[in-house]
Write a protein that holds these residues in place. Structure first.
Motif: not given
Length: 316
Positions: A259, A272, A276
């Protein structure tokens, strides 16, 4: 050897099945409704009901698990709810990146940790031993994210020697790839090297007190032969254990490091996916991480077999 491997595989396969059950069950505890992710915020109740029926969200958990695990066994990890991309090709693109980072970090760990640990054991109680001990404690204690930020500030912002983020494949540009992987590999390798120092030192001290080492010295053999041939070769088992577990951890994805440096590997992919609510991707990465540990454990067993003559003699 074949019988030895069969014994280990008979343990590894049920372990992978148990991991898959745990991964699937934990995924059910994640907050949010996957139907909302697919349908969007403006989806009507009728649309959500149709989505749940189409994707099998209304089926019993055992049925959902069976559909998922049979698909995984055929190499199908599902489709991203948000982008409609297949998870399998996405993983295939991320794995080489994480593997490259893991190999680089492991190389740094081994070339620093093992020699330093051996020297600390040889000079026990002296200045070098104290330096190694302090360095190891510091390396283990320093958080990866802090060290990564400091390295970016120094080598990328102030000196301009290395790129602050991003990744370049070694097959595209080897020099640019080396520059892009150097800082994240050092950040990961430093902590691993510190642990490797401590384990190598401890293993060497245990072995160097054995009778066969004293006998080798009494026969007049050179000290470096005693250290490397008689001591180090017999101290390999705990070192192999740590190295394989460390590499399994790296293959599972160095989340914070990827990251910080924007490395498009497995660690960044799972972060991610969580943000999401890509449940299929989270399941795939988590299952892959568990499989990596099982694979590294199996590799450690094989290395034990070759490193330990007693184990080889028992399997003959």
């Amino acid at each position: 050897m074949i019988g030895f491997l069969i014994q280990r595989l008979l343990v590894a396969i049920p372990t992978l099945l148990i991991i898959s059950v745990i991964v699937f069950c934990l995924q059910q505890l994640l907050p949010g409704d996957p139907a909302l992710v697919i349908g969007g915020g403006e989806a009507t109740p009728a649309m959500l009901a149709e989505i749940r029926e189409r994707y099998g969200f209304n089926d019993p958990l055992i049925v959902q698990y069976w559909h998922w695990i049979t698909s995984v066994m055929h190499g199908d990890f599902g489709v991203s709810y948000r982008t409609r991309e297949e998870i399998g090709p996405m993983l295939a693109a991320k794995i080489p990146v994480t593997l490259h980072l893991a190999l680089a970090a492991m190389f740094i760990s081994l070339i620093i940790g093992i020699p330093a640990g051996i020297l600390a054991a040889i000079w026990r109680g002296r200045g070098w031993d104290h330096v190694v001990t302090i360095t190891a404690l510091s390396g283990i204690s320093i958080p990866n994210f802090w060290l990564g930020i400091m390295m970016i500030l120094l080598f990328a912002v102030n000196l301009g020697w290395l790129p602050a983020s991003g990744y370049v494949s070694p097959f595209v540009d080897p020099w640019a790839s080396l520059k892009s992987i150097t800082m994240p590999a050092i950040v990961l390798g430093t902590a691993l090297a510190a642990a490797m120092m401590r384990h190598t030192r401890s293993a060497m001290l245990t072995v160097m007190s054995q009778d066969y080492v004293r006998t080798a010295r009494a026969k007049g053999q050179r000290e470096w032969i005693v250290i490397l041939k008689h001591a180090f070769l017999n101290a390999q088992v705990p070192i192999i254990t740590l190295a394989t577990l460390q590499f399994g951890t790296l293959l599972a994805g160095a989340v914070l490091t990827e990251q910080i440096f924007s490395i498009p590997g497995i660690g960044k992919m799972v972060v991610d996916a969580v943000f999401n609510r890509e449940y299929q991707a989270v399941q795939a990465v988590t299952l892959l991480s568990g499989a990596a540990f099982v694979l590294m454990s199996l590799l450690a067993d094989v290395l034990y077999f070759w490193a330990n003559p007693k184990l080889r003699s028992k399997t003959l």
